[in-house]
Design a protein around this motif. Structure first.
Motif, mmCIF file in Angstrom:
data_model
loop_
_atom_site.group_PDB
_atom_site.id
_atom_site.type_symbol
_atom_site.label_atom_id
_atom_site.label_comp_id
_atom_site.label_asym_id
_atom_site.label_seq_id
_atom_site.Cartn_x
_atom_site.Cartn_y
_atom_site.Cartn_z
ATOM 1 N N LEU A 150 37.626 -24.136 -25.700
ATOM 2 C CA LEU A 150 36.730 -25.051 -26.416
ATOM 3 C C LEU A 150 35.562 -24.319 -27.076
ATOM 4 O O LEU A 150 34.755 -24.924 -27.771
ATOM 5 C CB LEU A 150 36.185 -26.112 -25.449
ATOM 6 C CG LEU A 150 37.206 -27.101 -24.914
ATOM 7 C CD1 LEU A 150 36.598 -27.946 -23.803
ATOM 8 C CD2 LEU A 150 37.735 -27.987 -26.045
ATOM 9 N N GLY A 151 35.470 -22.999 -26.836
ATOM 10 C CA GLY A 151 34.409 -22.199 -27.432
ATOM 11 C C GLY A 151 33.082 -22.295 -26.700
ATOM 12 O O GLY A 151 32.046 -21.918 -27.233
ATOM 13 N N TYR A 152 33.101 -22.768 -25.469
ATOM 14 C CA TYR A 152 31.857 -22.951 -24.726
ATOM 15 C C TYR A 152 31.357 -21.673 -24.070
ATOM 16 O O TYR A 152 30.159 -21.398 -24.096
ATOM 17 C CB TYR A 152 32.029 -24.042 -23.664
ATOM 18 C CG TYR A 152 30.740 -24.346 -22.966
ATOM 19 C CD1 TYR A 152 29.747 -25.068 -23.610
ATOM 20 C CD2 TYR A 152 30.490 -23.864 -21.692
ATOM 21 C CE1 TYR A 152 28.545 -25.331 -22.993
ATOM 22 C CE2 TYR A 152 29.283 -24.115 -21.066
ATOM 23 C CZ TYR A 152 28.316 -24.850 -21.720
ATOM 24 O OH TYR A 152 27.122 -25.082 -21.104
ATOM 25 N N ALA A 153 32.252 -20.905 -23.462
ATOM 26 C CA ALA A 153 31.836 -19.690 -22.758
ATOM 27 C C ALA A 153 32.990 -18.708 -22.688
ATOM 28 O O ALA A 153 34.151 -19.104 -22.577
ATOM 29 C CB ALA A 153 31.361 -20.023 -21.340
ATOM 30 N N GLN A 154 32.659 -17.435 -22.743
ATOM 31 C CA GLN A 154 33.659 -16.398 -22.566
ATOM 32 C C GLN A 154 34.107 -16.373 -21.111
ATOM 33 O O GLN A 154 33.322 -16.685 -20.207
ATOM 34 C CB GLN A 154 33.075 -15.025 -22.933
ATOM 35 C CG GLN A 154 32.664 -14.901 -24.378
ATOM 36 C CD GLN A 154 33.852 -14.932 -25.314
ATOM 37 O OE1 GLN A 154 34.878 -14.300 -25.060
ATOM 38 N NE2 GLN A 154 33.726 -15.686 -26.389
#
Length: 84
Positions: free
Chosen positions: A53-57
């Motif tokens: 979702l592109g929230y955290a690596q």
């Protein structure tokens, strides 16, 4: 709504430090901790979903550690948010 999350400082989420920002007019920084507790597979799947979702690596999360409950682990993500 714009995201007010700041990048995680450093590469080690187990020893975070407050990032240095030269612009003091941006607001107050506050640490926020995301905590995942569950089976190792559930924690891994959730971390992967948040990555997708592109929230955290994936590497932003702490290494999963066992809890006092058998078959359960905990992993933590520390972020910094700007408060106006």
């Amino acid at each position: 709504m714009a995201q007010n999350f700041l990048p995680n400082p450093g590469d080690n989420p187990n020893q975070p430090s407050v990032p240095n920002l030269s612009d003091e007019g941006q607001g107050r920084r506050e640490q926020i901790k995301h905590i995942l507790i569950g089976s190792p597979q559930a924690v891994r799947n959730t971390i992967s979903t948040l990555y997708a979702l592109g929230y955290a690596q994936v590497n932003d999360w702490s290494t999963a550690q066992p809890t006092e409950n058998p078959g359960e682990v905990i992993s933590v993500l520390i972020r910094y948010v700007l408060l106006n």
